[in-house]
Design an enzyme around this catalytic site. Structure first.
Site, PDB file in Angstrom:
ATOM      1  N   HIS A   1     -16.779  19.361  32.693  1.00  0.00           N
ATOM      2  CA  HIS A   1     -15.842  19.666  31.604  1.00  0.00           C
ATOM      3  C   HIS A   1     -16.526  19.243  30.300  1.00  0.00           C
ATOM      4  CE1 HIS A   1     -12.244  19.120  29.083  1.00  0.00           C
ATOM      5  NE2 HIS A   1     -11.547  19.771  29.988  1.00  0.00           N
TER       6      HIS A   1
ATOM      7  N   ASP B   1     -15.831  11.210  36.152  1.00  0.00           N
ATOM      8  CA  ASP B   1     -14.658  11.838  35.537  1.00  0.00           C
ATOM      9  C   ASP B   1     -13.665  12.124  36.663  1.00  0.00           C
ATOM     10  OD1 ASP B   1     -12.781  13.660  34.660  1.00  0.00           O
ATOM     11  OD2 ASP B   1     -14.223  15.047  33.767  1.00  0.00           O
TER      12      ASP B   1
ATOM     13  N   GLN C   1      -9.511  15.301  37.583  1.00  0.00           N
ATOM     14  CA  GLN C   1      -8.990  16.255  38.568  1.00  0.00           C
ATOM     15  C   GLN C   1      -8.933  15.680  39.979  1.00  0.00           C
ATOM     16  OE1 GLN C   1      -7.705  19.170  37.800  1.00  0.00           O
ATOM     17  NE2 GLN C   1      -8.347  19.258  35.659  1.00  0.00           N
TER      18      GLN C   1
ATOM     19  N   LYS D   1      -2.159  14.456  33.738  1.00  0.00           N
ATOM     20  CA  LYS D   1      -2.437  15.321  34.886  1.00  0.00           C
ATOM     21  C   LYS D   1      -1.891  14.681  36.169  1.00  0.00           C
ATOM     22  CE  LYS D   1      -6.796  17.026  32.890  1.00  0.00           C
ATOM     23  NZ  LYS D   1      -6.427  18.287  32.284  1.00  0.00           N
TER      24      LYS D   1
ATOM     25  N   CYS E   1     -12.789  24.865  29.274  1.00  0.00           N
ATOM     26  CA  CYS E   1     -13.606  23.792  28.701  1.00  0.00           C
ATOM     27  C   CYS E   1     -14.841  23.529  29.560  1.00  0.00           C
ATOM     28  CB  CYS E   1     -12.808  22.502  28.525  1.00  0.00           C
ATOM     29  SG  CYS E   1     -11.385  22.697  27.457  1.00  0.00           S
TER      30      CYS E   1
END
Lengths: 407, 143
Positions: free
Chosen positions: A118, A195, A198, A221, A361
């Site tokens: 991302h 990261d 997700q 999220k 993104c």
């Protein structure tokens, strides 16, 4: 999984007479009453500025702030003083890039990252590279969207100082082989910046077991309010890093010409924090984990399998990344042959199906895949098989709507 | 408004129509227009002589709305004066903003009136106006 829709006020009410089939959870989820009520309760009963007052209400606000930190720490299997509250994943990754990257990288060093990153885990590292003379080295997935051991060994080497990867790609939905990446990175003396934007909504993330050096995620999220997230960092790393933002509450003492800083994590938390959001994040974590990870994974896997099996029957659909559901979490990106993703999304929206369309993104990944954009259906615990059926039914109208005579 | 009113026959056909997808010989100006948030990307070429848009063409990619709008715009502006082309762009923006709705007033837009449905879809306005903004910028540079 029990039906959760009634716990989500936004999903329980039809929009324009139609049930909303919300499949843009990779962008942001909806929030359950458990979260909304916790935030309201905080502002109604416990709101003051934490760490500043000696009166009882300020102590309760401090307890809410630090209590939320303890919940986040438990969620990631970290210690509370290894958890820094942020606005979101982007801020966490920027903090690492600026406080660690700018301080410890130099010309000739390498930053290894996946081409599927991302922009949040890519642009800050580009800036670090530009400022320090370090070099960006990209790992490329194979045709199935998965990173191989060979690619990991080839790209993470003796000059690598930082490896920045998403645990789950926000476009491909595939988990990277994180154990392999961490092992190789540590052998080479590099730190791993994960990261988790997700991954945290869909799987248990144990930073100690993964042995990553930094991990960032967003609350919004994960069924929590927007504007709150967290960064995990190993304490010995956080202690040697300079502050990111400076100002109120991050200091030990300030003189006209010098300042000493508060111990971690407060060194990285300048200014009044989003305590209402933190309370909401803690409530979201408690609400989600009470459902049980086995049940969450089984339910989301069933949704994924149903969607992938349905797409496989439609010859004009291309799914990006390995179409096998194993190791795929929450996300399916696809295109409809001959139809631009924005038109697909508009046509689905007419049936109340909300999907994302665009570059997500992740423009370097789009370039690598040879596409300008794609559609993305992304799932949450409250989605149902009926939602997937509606997606599959609506997607079959798209080509007819655009004048292709194959249906 | 139903989805088939938005994606009506004129838009669907023009979105894939190749008749203006070409470079323009002796082009006097070439300008790229981009919607960064969604990736619509067109390059408009014009040959303007003696204040007349003699020929126009475009290349690029994007959604059906952006591509159809570009093609329909070129249908309209070829052979027009620069002033007329600018006026048509103003009229088109008026239609998309929902400020001009009268059938007679919109008559000058010809088949581009097929894009009127976009005036009810704020999320797609950018797609419809990309070509026309690019045209105005191009004509401005030409002058």
């Amino acid at each position: 999984m029990k039906n959760l829709l009634n716990e989500f006020p936004l999903l329980a009410v039809p929009e324009n007479g139609k049930r909303l089939v919300y499949l843009d959870n990779g962008a942001t989820t909806q929030r359950p009453f458990a979260v909304l009520n916790a935030v309201e309760e905080y502002y109604k009963k416990n709101n003051a500025n934490p760490h500043r007052g000696v009166y009882d209400l300020a102590m309760r606000a401090t307890d809410a702030h630090e209590g939320a930190r303890a919940v986040v720490a438990g969620f990631l299997n970290a210690e509370p003083d290894e958890i820094i509250f942020t606005q979101n994943t982007s801020e966490g990754l920027n903090l690492v890039a600026y406080s660690y990257g700018l301080e410890f990288l130099k010309a000739g060093d390498e930053i290894a990252l996946s081409v599927a990153e991302h922009h949040s885990n890519l642009v800050p590292w580009q800036r670090v590279a530009k400022a320090t003379g370090a070099k960006l080295v990209y790992l490329y997935p194979g045709a199935d969207g998965r990173l191989t051991k060979e690619e990991i060994s080839a790209k993470i080497g003796p000059n690598t100082k930082v490896v920045a990867v998403a645990q789950v790609s926000n476009v491909l939905g595939l988990a990277v082989p994180i154990a392999e990446i961490v092992r190789r990175a540590h052998e080479m003396g590099a730190v791993v910046v994960l990261d988790c934007a997700q991954s945290t909504p869909h799987m248990q993330v144990d930073v100690k077991a993964l042995d990553v050096d930094f991990a960032a995620f967003s609350g919004h999220k994960l069924y929590a309010p927007m504007g709150v997230g967290a960064l995990y960092g190993k304490k010995e790393l956080l202690e040697k890093m300079p502050p990111f933002l400076s100002g109120g509450d991050m200091i030990a003492s300030v003189h006209e010409q010098s300042t000493t800083y508060a111990p971690v994590p407060r060194k990285f938390e300048a200014g009044t924090r989003n305590v209402g959001g933190e309370v909401g994040l803690a409530a979201a974590i408690q609400w989600l984990t009470a459902l049980g990870w086995d049940e969450i994974e089984a339910h989301e896997q069933a949704l994924m399998q149903h969607a992938l099996a349905g797409f496989a029957k439609l010859p004009y659909i291309t799914v990006y990344g390995d179409a096998a559901p194993q190791g795929r979490y929450g996300v399916i990106s696809f295109n409809v042959e001959g139809v631009h993703p924005h038109d697909v999304a508009t046509i689905l929206d007419a049936d109340g199906v909300a999907v994302r369309a665009g570059h997500h993104c992740a423009q370097p990944l789009m370039e690598y895949l040879g596409i300008n954009a794609c559609c993305r259906a992304s799932f949450a615990v409250y989605n149902t098989i009926a939602d997937v059926d509606q997606l599959l039914e609506s997607v079959q109208k798209v080509r007819g709507c655009m004048g292709f005579g194959d249906q | 408004m139903g989805i088939n009113d938005l994606y009506n026959q004129i838009i669907v056909e023009n979105s894939r129509s190749p008749h203006h997808r070409h470079a323009v010989g002796g082009a006097t100006i070439s300008l790229e227009g981009v919607n960064p948030s969604c990736g619509d990307d067109i390059t408009l070429q014009l040959r303007v002589k003696d204040g007349i848009v003699q020929e126009a063409g475009f290349t690029g990619e994007g959604c059906a709305i952006s591509q159809a709008s570009t093609s329909l715009m070129i249908d309209l502006i070829e052979g027009k004066t620069v002033e007329e082309a600018n006026q048509l762009a103003g009229l088109f923006f008026g239609m998309i903003k929902g400020e001009v709705t009268g059938e007679d007033e919109l008559d000058a837009l010809g088949d581009a009136v097929a894009l009127q449905g976009v005036s009810h879809m704020p999320s797609r306005v950018k797609c419809a106006v990309l070509a026309w903004h690019t045209l105005q910028d191009a004509l401005g540079e030409q002058a």
